[in-house]
Design a protein around this motif. Structure first.
Motif, PDB file in Angstrom:
ATOM      1  N   ALA A  12       0.831  -1.209   0.000  1.00  0.00           N
ATOM      2  CA  ALA A  12       0.000   0.000   0.000  1.00  0.00           C
ATOM      3  C   ALA A  12       0.864   1.257   0.000  1.00  0.00           C
ATOM      4  N   ARG A  13       1.960   1.234   0.755  1.00  0.00           N
ATOM      5  CA  ARG A  13       2.857   2.385   0.773  1.00  0.00           C
ATOM      6  C   ARG A  13       3.522   2.581  -0.590  1.00  0.00           C
ATOM      7  N   VAL A  14       3.958   1.488  -1.200  1.00  0.00           N
ATOM      8  CA  VAL A  14       4.565   1.577  -2.526  1.00  0.00           C
ATOM      9  C   VAL A  14       3.572   2.161  -3.521  1.00  0.00           C
ATOM     10  N   ALA A  15       2.344   1.671  -3.493  1.00  0.00           N
ATOM     11  CA  ALA A  15       1.316   2.129  -4.430  1.00  0.00           C
ATOM     12  C   ALA A  15       1.056   3.624  -4.273  1.00  0.00           C
ATOM     13  N   ASN A  16       0.878   4.071  -3.037  1.00  0.00           N
ATOM     14  CA  ASN A  16       0.584   5.485  -2.798  1.00  0.00           C
ATOM     15  C   ASN A  16       1.731   6.390  -3.236  1.00  0.00           C
ATOM     16  N   ASP A  17       2.959   5.991  -2.924  1.00  0.00           N
ATOM     17  CA  ASP A  17       4.096   6.836  -3.279  1.00  0.00           C
ATOM     18  C   ASP A  17       4.380   6.810  -4.780  1.00  0.00           C
ATOM     19  N   ALA A  18       4.104   5.688  -5.416  1.00  0.00           N
ATOM     20  CA  ALA A  18       4.282   5.616  -6.871  1.00  0.00           C
ATOM     21  C   ALA A  18       3.322   6.577  -7.569  1.00  0.00           C
ATOM     22  N   LEU A  19       2.125   6.711  -7.046  1.00  0.00           N
ATOM     23  CA  LEU A  19       1.181   7.693  -7.595  1.00  0.00           C
ATOM     24  C   LEU A  19       1.750   9.099  -7.489  1.00  0.00           C
ATOM     25  N   ASN A  20       2.405   9.385  -6.363  1.00  0.00           N
ATOM     26  CA  ASN A  20       2.995  10.711  -6.172  1.00  0.00           C
ATOM     27  C   ASN A  20       4.176  10.957  -7.105  1.00  0.00           C
ATOM     28  N   LEU A  21       4.712   9.881  -7.683  1.00  0.00           N
ATOM     29  CA  LEU A  21       5.777   9.998  -8.677  1.00  0.00           C
ATOM     30  C   LEU A  21       5.210  10.036 -10.094  1.00  0.00           C
ATOM     31  N   ASP A  22       3.903  10.255 -10.175  1.00  0.00           N
ATOM     32  CA  ASP A  22       3.198  10.382 -11.459  1.00  0.00           C
ATOM     33  C   ASP A  22       3.156   9.080 -12.254  1.00  0.00           C
ATOM     34  N   MET A  23       3.167   7.954 -11.558  1.00  0.00           N
ATOM     35  CA  MET A  23       2.957   6.676 -12.216  1.00  0.00           C
ATOM     36  C   MET A  23       1.471   6.331 -12.154  1.00  0.00           C
ATOM     37  N   ASP A  24       1.028   5.492 -13.065  1.00  0.00           N
ATOM     38  CA  ASP A  24      -0.279   4.859 -12.943  1.00  0.00           C
ATOM     39  C   ASP A  24      -0.073   3.576 -12.151  1.00  0.00           C
ATOM     40  N   VAL A  25      -0.994   3.272 -11.269  1.00  0.00           N
ATOM     41  CA  VAL A  25      -0.803   2.121 -10.381  1.00  0.00           C
ATOM     42  C   VAL A  25      -2.013   1.194 -10.449  1.00  0.00           C
ATOM     43  N   ILE A  26      -1.727  -0.099 -10.658  1.00  0.00           N
ATOM     44  CA  ILE A  26      -2.744  -1.145 -10.604  1.00  0.00           C
ATOM     45  C   ILE A  26      -2.424  -2.029  -9.403  1.00  0.00           C
ATOM     46  N   GLY A  27      -3.405  -2.315  -8.575  1.00  0.00           N
ATOM     47  CA  GLY A  27      -3.181  -3.150  -7.404  1.00  0.00           C
ATOM     48  C   GLY A  27      -4.033  -4.393  -7.427  1.00  0.00           C
ATOM     49  N   TYR A  28      -3.449  -5.493  -6.941  1.00  0.00           N
ATOM     50  CA  TYR A  28      -4.211  -6.742  -6.830  1.00  0.00           C
ATOM     51  C   TYR A  28      -3.996  -7.341  -5.447  1.00  0.00           C
ATOM     52  N   ASP A  29      -5.085  -7.557  -4.744  1.00  0.00           N
ATOM     53  CA  ASP A  29      -5.035  -8.208  -3.433  1.00  0.00           C
ATOM     54  C   ASP A  29      -6.434  -8.671  -3.064  1.00  0.00           C
ATOM     55  N   PRO A  30      -6.728  -9.960  -3.251  1.00  0.00           N
ATOM     56  CA  PRO A  30      -8.074 -10.441  -2.929  1.00  0.00           C
ATOM     57  C   PRO A  30      -8.355 -10.494  -1.434  1.00  0.00           C
ATOM     58  N   PHE A  31      -7.317 -10.307  -0.610  1.00  0.00           N
ATOM     59  CA  PHE A  31      -7.482 -10.417   0.842  1.00  0.00           C
ATOM     60  C   PHE A  31      -7.179  -9.095   1.545  1.00  0.00           C
ATOM     61  N   ILE A  32      -7.359  -7.988   0.849  1.00  0.00           N
ATOM     62  CA  ILE A  32      -7.026  -6.689   1.424  1.00  0.00           C
ATOM     63  C   ILE A  32      -7.823  -6.441   2.703  1.00  0.00           C
ATOM     64  N   SER A  33      -7.136  -5.917   3.724  1.00  0.00           N
ATOM     65  CA  SER A  33      -7.798  -5.674   5.005  1.00  0.00           C
ATOM     66  C   SER A  33      -8.517  -4.331   4.982  1.00  0.00           C
ATOM     67  N   VAL A  34      -9.431  -4.159   5.918  1.00  0.00           N
ATOM     68  CA  VAL A  34     -10.172  -2.905   6.023  1.00  0.00           C
ATOM     69  C   VAL A  34      -9.223  -1.756   6.342  1.00  0.00           C
ATOM     70  N   ASP A  35      -8.256  -1.985   7.252  1.00  0.00           N
ATOM     71  CA  ASP A  35      -7.313  -0.928   7.625  1.00  0.00           C
ATOM     72  C   ASP A  35      -6.501  -0.474   6.417  1.00  0.00           C
ATOM     73  N   THR A  36      -6.035  -1.432   5.610  1.00  0.00           N
ATOM     74  CA  THR A  36      -5.260  -1.077   4.429  1.00  0.00           C
ATOM     75  C   THR A  36      -6.121  -0.330   3.425  1.00  0.00           C
ATOM     76  N   ALA A  37      -7.346  -0.776   3.251  1.00  0.00           N
ATOM     77  CA  ALA A  37      -8.241  -0.129   2.295  1.00  0.00           C
ATOM     78  C   ALA A  37      -8.448   1.343   2.646  1.00  0.00           C
ATOM     79  N   TRP A  38      -8.518   1.643   3.938  1.00  0.00           N
ATOM     80  CA  TRP A  38      -8.693   3.037   4.359  1.00  0.00           C
ATOM     81  C   TRP A  38      -7.471   3.877   3.997  1.00  0.00           C
ATOM     82  N   ASN A  39      -6.289   3.256   4.049  1.00  0.00           N
ATOM     83  CA  ASN A  39      -5.052   4.002   3.809  1.00  0.00           C
ATOM     84  C   ASN A  39      -4.628   4.036   2.346  1.00  0.00           C
ATOM     85  N   LEU A  40      -5.272   3.252   1.498  1.00  0.00           N
ATOM     86  CA  LEU A  40      -4.886   3.161   0.096  1.00  0.00           C
ATOM     87  C   LEU A  40      -5.561   4.265  -0.712  1.00  0.00           C
TER      88      LEU A  40
END
Length: 391
Positions: free
Chosen positions: A150-178
């Motif tokens: 989640a941290r990698v995804a968020n920071d990659a967006l700030n570097l002007d990348m497009d980000v695709i994420g896959y996680d069928p077991f994502i937790s509620v806490d992570t979802a709030w922070n993503l």
């Protein structure tokens, strides 16, 4: 008094957590109540029956025989997220550096040693071979959106990348922070098809072992860069070597070098430095120590890899903790024993995980050591009971 044993060098700030009258650190003890370690291999070590918990100051627990400890009623803790920032920074560093051919360029420049005054001219003539690509506007696929992903995804967006994420077991806490700008992949094939760079942050399981293989590479874009800071076994190395040779995979960046990896073209082999920062080691040590301390003093469990997480506010009342098979009427049998001693239940929690469950019961009545021993013995005799402890 609880005895703590460490099997690796644990950061002092973590050991300081145990500096109370209730704890002592004795690395020579054979009667330890808990063990704190990092990478020490416990698979071939017999630990004493006094050990109630083991804490890994780190995320991976491959060095711990978790199934065997589960059957013995030993809680195994890890420290998810404590080293997440360190790993994130390494992922982003190598993502950019490999894209710009920085590692190969630096190595080539070092080879010019001894050329004297010719070096500037050689540099200007030779730099063409290291022309790279900018990551801005490219697509990063992130497999596993836990603490690191989640941290990698968020920071990659700030570097002007497009980000695709896959996680069928994502937790509620992570979802709030993503970030909501992370695009969701509904399956791995979708992520493979659309990513210029892929970074993986999942545990090693039977399902994930060798997930990067010939079949997966066929779906990916030509020249894709793959970053692996999770586990080496996630990659089929024979298939990776072929994909690198053909150019299907442009670069493979891994934190898990071995003889096969070092022979491959277009690899960046890092000596397992992902979480190797002073801050990370300290965060992991503190988190591991606090989890052990809380469990021994209150019975509460957080971030266990084999027990269910269970928490009950500790008010100083005497507490019965029981780890047992997850079968019907276990709680009823425990409370029946308490009733025989005329003990009133003030609060309780029961949590299950697979074949086992964990129960904590607070009682209003205070009782002496003799009753404590008898109570533990009677509860322990319940069929399916693994361990009993009264705090």
């Amino acid at each position: 008094m609880y005895t703590i044993k460490t099997l690796n060098n644990i950061a002092q700030c973590g050991l300081d957590v145990f500096h109370t009258d209730q704890f002592t650190i004795d690395n020579d003890s054979n009667q330890a109540d808990a063990i704190v370690l990092r990478s020490f291999n416990l698979h071939d070590v017999e630990i004493n029956s006094t050990v109630k918990a083991v804490a890994r100051a780190g995320a991976g627990v491959n060095n711990i025989p978790v199934p065997a400890y589960t059957e013995r009623g030993i809680v195994v803790f890890n420290t998810p997220g404590a080293n997440a920032n360190a790993v994130k920074e390494m992922v982003l560093t190598t993502l950019m550096a490999s894209s710009r051919n920085l590692f190969a360029g630096v190595a080539w420049t070092k080879s010019l040693q001894g050329k004297g005054k010719e070096i500037p001219k050689l540099v200007e003539a030779g730099k063409k071979q290291f022309v790279g690509n900018e990551i801005k506007g490219k697509t990063l696929g992130v497999i596993g959106l836990g603490a690191v992903g989640a941290r990698v995804a968020n920071d990659a967006l700030n570097l002007d990348m497009d980000v695709i994420g896959y996680d069928p077991f994502i937790s509620v806490d992570t979802a709030w922070n993503l970030s909501r700008n992370v695009q969701r992949a509904f399956n791995l094939d979708q992520l493979f098809e659309n990513s210029d760079y892929i970074t993986v942050h999942v545990p090693l399981t039977d399902d994930t072992k060798g997930m990067f293989n010939d079949q997966a590479f066929r779906i990916m874009k030509d020249g894709v860069h793959i970053l692996n800071f999770s586990r080496g076994e996630l990659v089929n190395e024979l298939d990776m070597a072929i994909a690198l040779e053909s150019g299907k995979v442009g670069k493979y960046i891994t934190d898990f070098p071995n003889e096969n990896i070092l022979k491959m073209n277009n690899t960046v082999a890092i000596p397992h430095l992902g979480a190797s920062t002073k801050e990370s080691e300290e965060n992991c040590a503190i988190m591991a120590a606090r989890q052990i301390k809380d469990f021994l003093e209150t019975g509460n469990i957080r971030n266990s890899v084999n027990f269910p997480n269970a928490s009950l506010p500790y008010t100083g009342k005497q507490r019965v903790t029981a780890y047992h098979k997850n079968v019907p009427n276990m709680v009823g049998q425990i409370t029946s024993v308490l009733s025989n001693y005329h003990l009133n239940i003030a609060d309780m929690v029961n949590r299950s995980r697979g074949d086992y469950a964990y129960t904590m019961i607070d009682v209003d009545n205070q009782f002496n050591g003799d009753i404590t021993t008898k109570l533990e013995e009677e509860i322990q005799q319940i069929p399916g009971m693994v361990t009993v402890r009264i705090i």
